[in-house]
Design an enzyme around this catalytic site. Sequence first.
Site, PDB file in Angstrom:
ATOM      1  N   PHE A 175      -2.438   1.419   4.875  1.00 24.09           N
ATOM      2  CA  PHE A 175      -3.323   0.639   5.718  1.00 24.09           C
ATOM      3  C   PHE A 175      -3.157   1.029   7.181  1.00 24.09           C
ATOM      4  O   PHE A 175      -4.061   1.539   7.828  1.00 24.09           O
ATOM      5  CB  PHE A 175      -2.977  -0.822   5.478  1.00 24.09           C
ATOM      6  CG  PHE A 175      -3.945  -1.806   6.019  1.00 24.09           C
ATOM      7  CD1 PHE A 175      -5.305  -1.584   5.941  1.00 24.09           C
ATOM      8  CD2 PHE A 175      -3.491  -2.991   6.578  1.00 24.09           C
ATOM      9  CE1 PHE A 175      -6.195  -2.511   6.435  1.00 24.09           C
ATOM     10  CE2 PHE A 175      -4.372  -3.920   7.065  1.00 24.09           C
ATOM     11  CZ  PHE A 175      -5.721  -3.687   7.004  1.00 24.09           C
ATOM     12  N   ALA A 202       0.813  -1.225   0.000  1.00 30.13           N
ATOM     13  CA  ALA A 202       0.000   0.000   0.000  1.00 30.13           C
ATOM     14  C   ALA A 202       0.845   1.274   0.000  1.00 30.13           C
ATOM     15  O   ALA A 202       0.397   2.309  -0.493  1.00 30.13           O
ATOM     16  CB  ALA A 202      -0.937  -0.013   1.205  1.00 30.13           C
ATOM     17  N   HIS A 229      -4.139  -9.973  -4.025  1.00 31.43           N
ATOM     18  CA  HIS A 229      -5.378  -9.856  -3.243  1.00 31.43           C
ATOM     19  C   HIS A 229      -6.574  -9.429  -4.096  1.00 31.43           C
ATOM     20  O   HIS A 229      -7.596  -9.008  -3.566  1.00 31.43           O
ATOM     21  CB  HIS A 229      -5.184  -8.876  -2.077  1.00 31.43           C
ATOM     22  CG  HIS A 229      -4.247  -9.395  -1.020  1.00 31.43           C
ATOM     23  ND1 HIS A 229      -3.718  -8.621  -0.025  1.00 31.43           N
ATOM     24  CD2 HIS A 229      -3.733 -10.635  -0.822  1.00 31.43           C
ATOM     25  CE1 HIS A 229      -2.925  -9.355   0.747  1.00 31.43           C
ATOM     26  NE2 HIS A 229      -2.912 -10.576   0.274  1.00 31.43           N
ATOM     27  N   CYS A 264     -20.222 -12.064  -8.311  1.00 35.84           N
ATOM     28  CA  CYS A 264     -21.476 -12.537  -7.735  1.00 35.84           C
ATOM     29  C   CYS A 264     -21.163 -13.867  -7.067  1.00 35.84           C
ATOM     30  O   CYS A 264     -20.824 -14.845  -7.750  1.00 35.84           O
ATOM     31  CB  CYS A 264     -22.543 -12.716  -8.814  1.00 35.84           C
ATOM     32  SG  CYS A 264     -24.057 -13.420  -8.128  1.00 35.84           S
TER      33      CYS A 264
HETATM   34  N1  LIG Z   1      -4.075   0.832  -2.393  1.00 38.26           N
HETATM   35  C1  LIG Z   1      -4.538  -0.345  -2.019  1.00 38.26           C
HETATM   36  O1  LIG Z   1      -4.947  -1.163  -2.826  1.00 38.26           O
HETATM   37  C2  LIG Z   1      -4.509  -0.701  -0.558  1.00 38.26           C
HETATM   38  C3  LIG Z   1      -4.498   0.308   0.416  1.00 38.26           C
HETATM   39  C4  LIG Z   1      -4.478  -0.066   1.765  1.00 38.26           C
HETATM   40  C5  LIG Z   1      -4.487  -1.420   2.122  1.00 38.26           C
HETATM   41  N2  LIG Z   1      -4.488  -2.358   1.140  1.00 38.26           N
HETATM   42  C6  LIG Z   1      -4.430  -3.787   1.533  1.00 38.26           C
HETATM   43  O2  LIG Z   1      -4.159  -3.886   2.904  1.00 38.26           O
HETATM   44  C7  LIG Z   1      -3.051  -4.759   3.205  1.00 38.26           C
HETATM   45  C8  LIG Z   1      -2.017  -3.862   3.868  1.00 38.26           C
HETATM   46  O3  LIG Z   1      -0.725  -4.279   3.749  1.00 38.26           O
HETATM   47  P1  LIG Z   1       0.421  -3.284   3.287  1.00 38.26           P
HETATM   48  O4  LIG Z   1       1.671  -3.851   3.825  1.00 38.26           O
HETATM   49  O5  LIG Z   1       0.329  -3.067   1.835  1.00 38.26           O
HETATM   50  O6  LIG Z   1       0.056  -1.888   4.028  1.00 38.26           O
HETATM   51  P2  LIG Z   1       0.547  -1.253   5.403  1.00 38.26           P
HETATM   52  O7  LIG Z   1      -0.197   0.037   5.609  1.00 38.26           O
HETATM   53  O8  LIG Z   1       0.534  -2.257   6.496  1.00 38.26           O
HETATM   54  O9  LIG Z   1       2.050  -0.863   5.102  1.00 38.26           O
HETATM   55  C9  LIG Z   1       2.366   0.199   4.261  1.00 38.26           C
HETATM   56  C10 LIG Z   1       3.864   0.341   4.210  1.00 38.26           C
HETATM   57  O10 LIG Z   1       4.148   1.444   3.375  1.00 38.26           O
HETATM   58  C11 LIG Z   1       5.114   2.236   3.993  1.00 38.26           C
HETATM   59  N3  LIG Z   1       4.965   3.613   3.523  1.00 38.26           N
HETATM   60  C12 LIG Z   1       4.352   4.677   4.110  1.00 38.26           C
HETATM   61  N4  LIG Z   1       4.465   5.780   3.356  1.00 38.26           N
HETATM   62  C13 LIG Z   1       5.155   5.416   2.241  1.00 38.26           C
HETATM   63  C14 LIG Z   1       5.586   6.098   1.086  1.00 38.26           C
HETATM   64  N5  LIG Z   1       5.353   7.408   0.906  1.00 38.26           N
HETATM   65  N6  LIG Z   1       6.284   5.389   0.147  1.00 38.26           N
HETATM   66  C15 LIG Z   1       6.542   4.075   0.318  1.00 38.26           C
HETATM   67  N7  LIG Z   1       6.163   3.385   1.408  1.00 38.26           N
HETATM   68  C16 LIG Z   1       5.470   4.036   2.350  1.00 38.26           C
HETATM   69  C17 LIG Z   1       4.897   2.073   5.484  1.00 38.26           C
HETATM   70  O11 LIG Z   1       6.105   2.324   6.183  1.00 38.26           O
HETATM   71  C18 LIG Z   1       4.500   0.603   5.577  1.00 38.26           C
HETATM   72  O12 LIG Z   1       5.627  -0.223   5.731  1.00 38.26           O
HETATM   73  C19 LIG Z   1      -2.643  -5.357   1.886  1.00 38.26           C
HETATM   74  O13 LIG Z   1      -3.183  -6.617   1.858  1.00 38.26           O
HETATM   75  C20 LIG Z   1      -3.321  -4.505   0.814  1.00 38.26           C
HETATM   76  O14 LIG Z   1      -3.951  -5.340  -0.118  1.00 38.26           O
HETATM   77  C21 LIG Z   1      -4.515  -2.026  -0.177  1.00 38.26           C
HETATM   78 ZN   LIG Z   2     -25.302 -13.808  -9.996  1.00 40.04          ZN
END
Ligand SMILES: NC(=O)c1ccc[n+]([C@@H]2O[C@H](COP(=O)([O-])OP(=O)(O)OC[C@H]3O[C@@H](n4cnc5c(N)ncnc54)[C@H](O)[C@@H]3O)[C@@H](O)[C@H]2O)c1
Ligand SMILES: [Zn+2]
Length: 263
Positions: free
Chosen positions: A28, A17, A120, A128
């Site tokens: 997240f 994320a 994911h 559906c």
């Molecule tokens: N955009 C999306 O699709 C989205 C958004 C939020 C959560 N999710 C889902 O939630 C779960 C969360 O896990 P995760 O590890 O991806 O999220 P997380 O929020 O747990 O971790 C995010 C990471 O990004 C880092 N970070 C913060 N600012 C940053 C920047 N400017 N540049 C680079 N890195 C930065 C943080 O230090 C942290 O380590 C995943 O399964 C994901 O599918 C998806």
């Molecule tokens: Zn259906």
Amino acid sequence: MQKYIKECQAFIITAGAGMGVDSGLPDFRGNKGFWKIYRPFENKYGFTDCANPQFMNYNPNLFWGFYGHRLNMYRNAIPHQGFQILKKIFLNRDYFIVTSNVDGQFQKAGFDINHIYEMHGSIHKFQCTPCDKLYDANQFQDLSIDLEKFIAADPLPQCECKHLLRPNILMFGDWDWISTIYDQQEKRFFEFVEKYKNNKVCVIEIGAGTSIPSIRNLGDRILDNIKQSIMIRINPTEADIPNDDRYFSIQKGGLEGIKELGA
Ligand SMILES: NC(=O)c1ccc[n+]([C@@H]2O[C@H](COP(=O)([O-])OP(=O)(O)OC[C@H]3O[C@@H](n4cnc5c(N)ncnc54)[C@H](O)[C@@H]3O)[C@@H](O)[C@H]2O)c1
Ligand SMILES: [Zn+2]
């Protein structure tokens, strides 16, 4: 590290994320992430309550308020410049992208869908559950959402069988996710790993957190499979790496970190 980037035959991006943060998207668990600021229902429900297939039956308009708002936000986002810098770095070399993000930002930035594994799922597809049918989200008009209460107005997205649709993404406590598309992407990804297993491959991890370590674990697995590969971890706060000279760390945000790779 720079020398290796110039010499390697292929790249693998593993992104969480944090990759979206410099495009203005919430992560997240970060300070401005969903976990802290996204309490749409006055602290009554948290992220795990809403991101749950049971919640759709319990309160469909709140469920779609939550997901519809995210969908609109990802649709309107403009991928930051780092995406284009990566393209320049890859020029004339093979690549694959693995992401836990459901936001479709790599496709939007122009990367080939056949080189992407969305582990994911994608919010740009709906499913559906009773009849297994999948739809493109853009077949449905934007939901109108009351941003105070986070309630989506009817009509909510519906299958031709009349059941309510849900985003085709892996949720918490989710036994119903239809992963067909992503299983095929995963197959292509592991074919790529097999193809390059005796080559120099540069793995670049961007913004992957430790609380849900799917992306991090996959990165370690790639390094086990491709003996000549290295890993560059770009992360402003969780940049720790193991005591292993194949791992490099850039403690910066995504955009700044990518710039440091040198196009
Ligand atoms: N955009 C999306 O699709 C989205 C958004 C939020 C959560 N999710 C889902 O939630 C779960 C969360 O896990 P995760 O590890 O991806 O999220 P997380 O929020 O747990 O971790 C995010 C990471 O990004 C880092 N970070 C913060 N600012 C940053 C920047 N400017 N540049 C680079 N890195 C930065 C943080 O230090 C942290 O380590 C995943 O399964 C994901 O599918 C998806
Ligand atoms: Zn259906």
